[in-house]
Scaffold this motif. Structure first.
Motif, PDB file in Angstrom:
ATOM      1  N   UNK A 181       0.831  -1.199   0.000  1.00  0.00           N
ATOM      2  CA  UNK A 181       0.000   0.000   0.000  1.00  0.00           C
ATOM      3  C   UNK A 181       0.872   1.258   0.000  1.00  0.00           C
ATOM      4  N   UNK A 182       2.027   1.190   0.652  1.00  0.00           N
ATOM      5  CA  UNK A 182       2.925   2.341   0.729  1.00  0.00           C
ATOM      6  C   UNK A 182       3.478   2.758  -0.627  1.00  0.00           C
ATOM      7  N   UNK A 183       3.551   1.824  -1.583  1.00  0.00           N
ATOM      8  CA  UNK A 183       4.105   2.142  -2.900  1.00  0.00           C
ATOM      9  C   UNK A 183       3.069   2.675  -3.882  1.00  0.00           C
ATOM     10  N   UNK A 184       1.788   2.507  -3.586  1.00  0.00           N
ATOM     11  CA  UNK A 184       0.744   2.908  -4.528  1.00  0.00           C
ATOM     12  C   UNK A 184       0.887   4.397  -4.853  1.00  0.00           C
TER      13      UNK A 184
END
Length: 187
Positions: A181-184
């Motif tokens: 989710x952190x890379x989205x």
């Protein structure tokens, strides 16, 4: 329908390998990584350049635990004749499979039914006999075997490192990604 993630379908075929005729089947693809390169025909023009280039990378591929198989709809007898008469093909030490029945070409969905010849297809198969990469080129476009080496290294890395992926132009030792989710929206 994509062949990615599918197990290689059953087949038996005759092949030419280092001066001998041998039998090959889908079972030969299990227990190690395999590269299967389909090409249209022996005694042609682009094909010997590709197969020679693949031979030039063969030692590197073997050092990675990979076996190489070339396949055309010619017979194993024709492969031997080509090997005996072409300087480029005479260098080949990997297995050259004959597919005159078109079974293997159909199994890999590379048979051009109109010509009876295989398209230029490259498949990387994992040790479970499952197809991990597929590349199909038009007849006049040759392949670069060094790219196959890079794809093998990436496929092996991903298999050994679940949860990580290799970005575009990844090279061995390069940075990978851990999808989360952190890379989205941040790439």
């Amino acid at each position: 329908m994509s062949l990615i993630g599918k197990e290689v379908l059953p087949f038996k075929a005759n092949a030419y390998h280092n001066g001998n005729f041998i039998e090959v089947s889908e079972a030969d693809f299990k227990g190690k990584w395999s590269v299967v390169c389909f090409y249209p025909a022996d005694f042609t023009f682009v094909c010997p350049t590709e197969l020679e280039d693949l031979q030039n990378e063969y030692e590197t591929l073997k050092s990675l635990g990979v076996e190489v198989y070339s396949v055309s709809t010619d017979t194993h007898f024709t492969h031997k004749a080509w090997h005996d008469h072409s300087e480029a093909i005479g260098k080949i030490t990997y297995v050259m499979i004959g597919d005159p029945s078109h079974t293997i070409s159909r199994n890999f969905d590379v048979l051009n039914e109109a010509s009876g010849m295989a398209d230029r297809g490259t498949f990387i198969i994992d040790p479970d006999g499952v197809i991990q990469t597929v590349e199909i080129n038009a007849d006049g476009i040759g392949r670069d075997a060094s790219i196959i080496v890079d794809k093998i290294k990436a496929a092996q890395y991903v298999r050994k490192n679940p949860g990580e992926v290799c970005p575009a132009k990844w090279k061995e030792g390069g940075e990978t990604l851990k999808p989360s989710l952190d890379l989205v929206g941040k790439i």
